[in-house]
Design a protein around this motif. Structure first.
Motif, PDB file in Angstrom:
ATOM      1  N   ALA B 208       0.949  -1.110  -0.074  1.00  0.00           N
ATOM      2  CA  ALA B 208       0.154  -0.001   0.084  1.00  0.00           C
ATOM      3  C   ALA B 208       0.824   1.368  -0.074  1.00  0.00           C
ATOM      4  O   ALA B 208       0.674   2.255  -0.700  1.00  0.00           O
ATOM      5  CB  ALA B 208      -0.933   0.048   1.267  1.00  0.00           C
ATOM      6  N   ASN B 212       0.606   4.025  -2.870  1.00  0.00           N
ATOM      7  CA  ASN B 212       0.281   5.435  -2.780  1.00  0.00           C
ATOM      8  C   ASN B 212       1.237   6.515  -3.171  1.00  0.00           C
ATOM      9  O   ASN B 212       0.839   7.423  -3.882  1.00  0.00           O
ATOM     10  CB  ASN B 212      -0.012   5.635  -1.129  1.00  0.00           C
ATOM     11  CG  ASN B 212      -1.367   5.292  -0.724  1.00  0.00           C
ATOM     12  OD1 ASN B 212      -2.214   4.894  -1.442  1.00  0.00           O
ATOM     13  ND2 ASN B 212      -1.571   5.158   0.752  1.00  0.00           N
ATOM     14  N   LEU B 232      -5.474  -8.461  -9.532  1.00  0.00           N
ATOM     15  CA  LEU B 232      -6.664  -7.711  -9.881  1.00  0.00           C
ATOM     16  C   LEU B 232      -7.123  -6.782  -8.917  1.00  0.00           C
ATOM     17  O   LEU B 232      -7.719  -5.821  -9.579  1.00  0.00           O
ATOM     18  CB  LEU B 232      -7.550  -8.744 -10.605  1.00  0.00           C
ATOM     19  CG  LEU B 232      -7.250  -9.502 -11.585  1.00  0.00           C
ATOM     20  CD1 LEU B 232      -7.562 -10.985 -11.513  1.00  0.00           C
ATOM     21  CD2 LEU B 232      -7.768  -9.074 -12.970  1.00  0.00           C
ATOM     22  N   SER B 233      -7.248  -6.816  -7.805  1.00  0.00           N
ATOM     23  CA  SER B 233      -7.609  -5.802  -7.094  1.00  0.00           C
ATOM     24  C   SER B 233      -6.640  -4.670  -7.071  1.00  0.00           C
ATOM     25  O   SER B 233      -7.223  -3.574  -7.128  1.00  0.00           O
ATOM     26  CB  SER B 233      -7.635  -6.650  -5.327  1.00  0.00           C
ATOM     27  OG  SER B 233      -8.201  -7.722  -5.507  1.00  0.00           O
ATOM     28  N   VAL B 234      -5.248  -4.929  -7.113  1.00  0.00           N
ATOM     29  CA  VAL B 234      -4.438  -3.720  -7.175  1.00  0.00           C
ATOM     30  C   VAL B 234      -4.586  -2.848  -8.458  1.00  0.00           C
ATOM     31  O   VAL B 234      -4.650  -1.859  -8.454  1.00  0.00           O
ATOM     32  CB  VAL B 234      -3.209  -4.053  -7.204  1.00  0.00           C
ATOM     33  CG1 VAL B 234      -1.760  -3.136  -7.371  1.00  0.00           C
ATOM     34  CG2 VAL B 234      -2.634  -4.602  -5.616  1.00  0.00           C
ATOM     35  N   ARG B 236      -7.334  -2.650 -10.263  1.00  0.00           N
ATOM     36  CA  ARG B 236      -8.556  -1.859 -10.044  1.00  0.00           C
ATOM     37  C   ARG B 236      -8.356  -0.656  -9.463  1.00  0.00           C
ATOM     38  O   ARG B 236      -8.854   0.422  -9.835  1.00  0.00           O
ATOM     39  CB  ARG B 236      -9.837  -2.786  -9.378  1.00  0.00           C
ATOM     40  CG  ARG B 236     -10.758  -1.832  -9.287  1.00  0.00           C
ATOM     41  CD  ARG B 236     -12.082  -2.577  -8.580  1.00  0.00           C
ATOM     42  NE  ARG B 236     -13.420  -1.621  -9.030  1.00  0.00           N
ATOM     43  CZ  ARG B 236     -14.617  -1.879  -9.204  1.00  0.00           C
ATOM     44  NH1 ARG B 236     -14.801  -3.161  -8.283  1.00  0.00           N
ATOM     45  NH2 ARG B 236     -15.505  -1.061  -9.000  1.00  0.00           N
ATOM     46  N   HIS B 237      -7.499  -0.697  -8.317  1.00  0.00           N
ATOM     47  CA  HIS B 237      -7.432   0.347  -7.501  1.00  0.00           C
ATOM     48  C   HIS B 237      -6.493   1.496  -8.065  1.00  0.00           C
ATOM     49  O   HIS B 237      -6.780   2.738  -8.126  1.00  0.00           O
ATOM     50  CB  HIS B 237      -6.625   0.117  -6.355  1.00  0.00           C
ATOM     51  CG  HIS B 237      -6.366   1.408  -5.432  1.00  0.00           C
ATOM     52  ND1 HIS B 237      -7.261   1.842  -4.694  1.00  0.00           N
ATOM     53  CD2 HIS B 237      -5.210   2.062  -5.249  1.00  0.00           C
ATOM     54  CE1 HIS B 237      -6.878   3.041  -3.912  1.00  0.00           C
ATOM     55  NE2 HIS B 237      -5.581   3.056  -4.511  1.00  0.00           N
ATOM     56  N   GLN B 257     -13.801   0.807 -14.009  1.00  0.00           N
ATOM     57  CA  GLN B 257     -15.060   0.640 -13.326  1.00  0.00           C
ATOM     58  C   GLN B 257     -16.058  -0.193 -14.020  1.00  0.00           C
ATOM     59  O   GLN B 257     -16.718  -1.009 -13.533  1.00  0.00           O
ATOM     60  CB  GLN B 257     -15.619   1.854 -12.874  1.00  0.00           C
ATOM     61  CG  GLN B 257     -14.770   2.912 -11.890  1.00  0.00           C
ATOM     62  CD  GLN B 257     -13.744   2.085 -10.785  1.00  0.00           C
ATOM     63  OE1 GLN B 257     -14.100   1.134 -10.178  1.00  0.00           O
ATOM     64  NE2 GLN B 257     -12.496   2.562 -10.858  1.00  0.00           N
TER      65      GLN B 257
END
Lengths: 336, 337
Positions: B208, B212, B232-234, B236-237, B257
């Motif tokens: 994280a 950032n 895939l979560s990273v 998307r972020h 999105q």
């Protein structure tokens, strides 16, 4: 004792290593239980002691530099740590099996799958060569390897990563163990293959009432298959709870930090993640305070002078923290 | 191969009249492999098999897919680290695919890369100061005094203490090393950074921090990212748009999105459903599309859709011809979508 002993009872386990920097307390006073048919998750970052805990139980910590400093690990009432090597050999692989992260380094590249799989059941179950071979072929079929009778004569390099992990699972489960220790079993695999492997483990568990210890850093995997969870940090369990409570109301600042630092697939989420600041501590130089306090936003003076013990908290599990995190986080929100 | 409608070396033009920062057109990377008795069988691995996408200035395009799908090879081919065997790459309007090392060099200043392994990608014999000043020296940026100041400024903006300037890579943790990798890429003021799995070697709590940092730097410096990852979560972020690769092809590309909320390609749907969500309440209720089998060999000669062997919707049409990537904003390569 009148009632039958628990499947696994670990009490105050401590494993130290001697290094150039001094004595590293890799695992320092860890206690937990595992019952039949349940999946216990152990989550924590690299160096938190999650793998060493389990290696130590099976006598697999390299000595030197490591040693078991104190504690007990009673498997059906017998302490694995005090057992003769000979007796331990009868349990390891037979009643307690282990699968590792990297299936390539845990399979012998010079032996065929048949050689490696039949060795186990011939030793532990007294199978003849022929019995062992047909048992192994049956196991490969169960884990979804196509034409297992042909593939069993192949060498590990002839299988893909996902297939090798299936072979490892077939091998680990071929003696129908009571407890399966899975150390990051899907970390090296793609997500679609991971989904297949997790499915497979759950299927075996339902069928044979196997207990599973799932070691992972992936909170998604924990949420997917575990019943209870131990969160480890710097060689200690800092929080322990059933999986729903842990995710719904984490009670240790480290757990809270982990959960808010990961982006989620199903949410757009905020612009910025909330990372845990700083770095994990040097395990050779721990002091008499909480090892998380340097990274903790809720730390108070007491945290520097007194190592917090695990104590019961309102979610029914335990947390090792001097601060009531739920209350502190609530106040923070009220101020914001 | 340039088609008849575009002249070589001309910048492709977007509908709004401006050309994108990076425009990849029908990129191909085929590797010959020898197998059989004395290499008698010549097969071809089509690692990247006709990939097209663009990245605008200040934008983040996520590139996802499973191991072996060709996402890293795509990155390396864009940078000419692996010579492409076909297609074009336009950077700032100039065709750069297949340029000689000397001709490529001026572009490397504005087109940088961050690698996955923060242990292997830093020279262990160089101090951090040297690692960060080397790119400036190579591109003859600034005099030596100014370079020293730049190094300190770079350390500061990636969140490392400037006092660390004389330390060696082994004195840093994985997360700190990845910050050094980011600082090195920034040293020459790039416009686009290709990030190949920049956080996958890091612990969750450190990931994280680096994510950032990348987001902050993008906002401050107007950087564009081609962000390659399997998480895939990273993706998307961090991404504005996301492209999904399978077996050397892009099967779907859309605004992030949209893609996550309403994936159209059956592979994207299966891939997203396979990712476990860190919430037991949600996890209990999810339906998982478990794909049969594994990714087929990229050496296999194939005429139909690359996903047809594993696709629950595939029929004869899918096996007879490959679906093109069609659509305007949300593009998908599937006859059934």
């Amino acid at each position: 004792m009148t009632e039958s002993p628990r499947l696994l009872e670990v009490r105050d386990l401590a494993v130290y290593f001697k290094t150039d920097e001094g004595i590293v307390r890799a695992v320092d006073g860890v206690s937990f239980d595992v019952d039949r048919g349940e999946t216990l998750g152990i989550v924590g970052e690299s160096g938190s002691g999650k793998s060493v805990t389990n290696l130590a139980m099976l006598g697999l910590v390299p000595q030197p530099p490591g040693w078991v400093e104190r504690g007990a690990a009673r498997f059906r009432g017998d302490d694995l740590l005090k057992m003769s090597e000979r007796k331990l050999c009868g349990i390891r692989g037979r009643r307690v099996a282990m699968i590792f992260q990297d299936p390539m380094t845990s399979l012998n590249p010079f032996l065929t799958i048949a050689d490696q799989m039949t060795e186990m059941t011939r030793l532990h179950l007294g199978h003849t060569r022929r019995q062992a071979l047909s048992h192994a072929i049956g196991m490969l079929e169960r884990v979804g390897i196509a034409s297992p009778a042909d593939r069993i004569a192949d060498y590990p390099h002839q299988f893909s990563g996902g297939m090798r992990q299936r072979v490892m699972i077939a091998m680990a489960l071929s003696c129908h163990p009571d407890l399966l220790i899975a150390d990051e079993p899907t970390t090296a695999l793609d997500v679609t293959i991971q989904a297949q492997i997790l499915e497979l483990l759950q299927e075996f568990q339902r069928e044979q009432d196997t207990a599973i210890i799932m070691i992972t850093h992936d909170l998604g995997v924990i949420a997917n298959i575990c019943h209870r969870v131990n969160v480890m940090y710097a060689g200690k369990i800092v929080e322990e709870a059933d999986v729903a409570s842990l995710f719904a109301s984490p009670r240790h600042p480290y757990t809270l930090g982990l959960l808010s630092s990961i982006p989620r697939l199903d949410e757009r989420g905020a612009e910025r993640l909330t990372p845990i600041s700083g770095q994990p501590p040097d395990l050779a130089n721990l002091d008499n305070g909480c090892s998380f306090r340097a990274r903790c936003r809720y730390a108070i003076e007491r945290c520097a002078n007194e190592i917090p013990e695990l104590r019961m908290v309102s979610h029914g599990g335990q947390a090792a923290c001097h601060v009531d995190v739920a209350e502190a986080a609530g106040q923070e929100k009220a101020h914001a | 191969m340039p088609d008849a409608s575009t002249t070589p070396h001309a910048a492709p033009v977007e509908s709004n009249g401006t050309s994108p920062l990076l425009d990849v057109r029908d990129l191909q990377v085929h590797f010959p492999v020898r197998s059989g008795w004395l290499g008698s069988n010549n097969a071809v691995v089509r690692a990247v098999d006709g990939v097209s996408f663009s990245v605008g200035a200040g934008e983040t395009l996520g590139l996802v897919g499973e191991s072996g799908c060709g996402k890293s090879t795509t990155a390396r081919a864009i940078l000419n680290l692996i010579p492409p065997t076909g297609g074009e790459v336009y950077f700032e309007g100039q065709q750069i695919a297949g340029l000689s090392e000397a001709a490529m060099r001026p572009y490397r200043q504005r087109l940088q890369m961050i690698f996955q392994d923060p242990y292997a990608s830093l020279n262990p014999r160089m101090t951090v100061g040297r690692i960060l000043s080397e790119p400036m020296r190579i591109f003859r940026l600034h005099d030596s005094r100014r370079r020293r100041l730049e190094v300190l400024r770079l350390l500061d903006i990636v969140g490392l203490n400037p006092r660390f300037v004389n330390r060696y890579p082994h004195e840093f943790s994985g997360g700190q090393r990845q910050r050094i990798g980011v600082a090195r890429a920034l040293a020459v003021n790039p416009r686009l950074i290709i990030c190949d799995e920049p956080v996958s070697a890091l612990d969750v709590s450190i990931q994280a921090q680096v994510i950032n940092l990348l987001v902050d730097l993008q906002q401050q410096l107007g950087l564009a990212y081609l962000f390659i990852a399997h998480d895939l979560s990273v993706v998307r972020h961090i991404s504005d748009r996301v492209a999904v690769m399978y077996l050397g092809n892009i099967v779907e590309i859309a605004e992030a999105q949209t893609l996550y909320r309403a994936p159209k390609h059956p592979y994207t749907q299966a891939l997203l459903s396979a990712v476990p969500i860190p919430d037991p309440k949600v996890e209990r209720q999810r339906k998982r599309i478990v794909l049969e089998g594994e990714v087929p060999s990229p050496t296999k000669v194939r005429i139909g859709c690359p996903f047809a062997d594993r696709c629950p919707l595939a029929d004869n049409d899918c096996r007879m011809s490959a679906p093109p990537l069609v659509g305007t904003d949300h593009r998908v390569a599937c006859f059934k979508a």
